[in-house]
Design a protein around this motif. Structure first.
Motif, mmCIF file in Angstrom:
data_model
loop_
_atom_site.group_PDB
_atom_site.id
_atom_site.type_symbol
_atom_site.label_atom_id
_atom_site.label_comp_id
_atom_site.label_asym_id
_atom_site.label_seq_id
_atom_site.Cartn_x
_atom_site.Cartn_y
_atom_site.Cartn_z
ATOM 1 N N ALA A 1 0.808 -1.230 0.000
ATOM 2 C CA ALA A 1 0.000 0.000 0.000
ATOM 3 C C ALA A 1 0.835 1.271 0.000
ATOM 4 N N GLN B 1 4.457 0.266 -3.172
ATOM 5 C CA GLN B 1 4.080 -0.063 -4.547
ATOM 6 C C GLN B 1 2.939 0.794 -5.069
ATOM 7 N N LYS B 2 1.867 0.905 -4.308
ATOM 8 C CA LYS B 2 0.660 1.575 -4.787
ATOM 9 C C LYS B 2 0.577 3.051 -4.411
ATOM 10 N N SER B 3 1.355 3.474 -3.410
ATOM 11 C CA SER B 3 1.286 4.847 -2.886
ATOM 12 C C SER B 3 -0.137 5.233 -2.486
ATOM 13 N N GLU B 4 -0.866 4.255 -1.928
ATOM 14 C CA GLU B 4 -2.243 4.496 -1.494
ATOM 15 C C GLU B 4 -2.319 5.027 -0.066
#
Length: 107
Positions: A60, A63-66
């Motif tokens: 999160a 990788q996703k920068s969520e």
């Protein structure tokens, strides 16, 4: 907290309530944090560089920068602010072995 940190706020507070955060300190003053996750697995967190060894952080945050952080890092920050960290003194060799074990797990 939930407005700012999203869904990891409540689980992080649960970890603090359960006293799942331990600060390991070596004689040289080096520190790292270990958080016993809700799954029973021990994760190593580095507040100085804002990093956790859990899969949620890798997915999160990296990788996703969520998200800005995982529940383990938030639990470290909250337990520091609340004075709720367990303290454990370890030798330089023990700290090195913990760091090497984390490296082997990732590699």
């Amino acid at each position: 907290l939930k407005f700012i940190f999203g869904p990891c706020a409540v689980p992080a507070l649960d970890l603090v309530d359960q006293r799942s955060v331990t600060r390991l300190r070596s004689p040289s003053g080096r520190t790292l944090y270990q958080v016993l996750g809700s799954s029973g697995k021990l994760y190593t967190c580095y507040s100085s560089c804002h990093y956790c060894t859990c899969p949620a952080f890798e997915f999160a945050v990296l990788q996703k920068s969520e998200s800005l952080l995982c529940k383990h890092i938030l639990a470290v920050y909250l337990s520091q602010a609340m004075g709720a960290c367990q303290e454990l003194s370890v030798s330089e060799e023990q700290l090195t072995n913990i760091l090497l074990a984390e490296e082997e797990d990732e590699g």
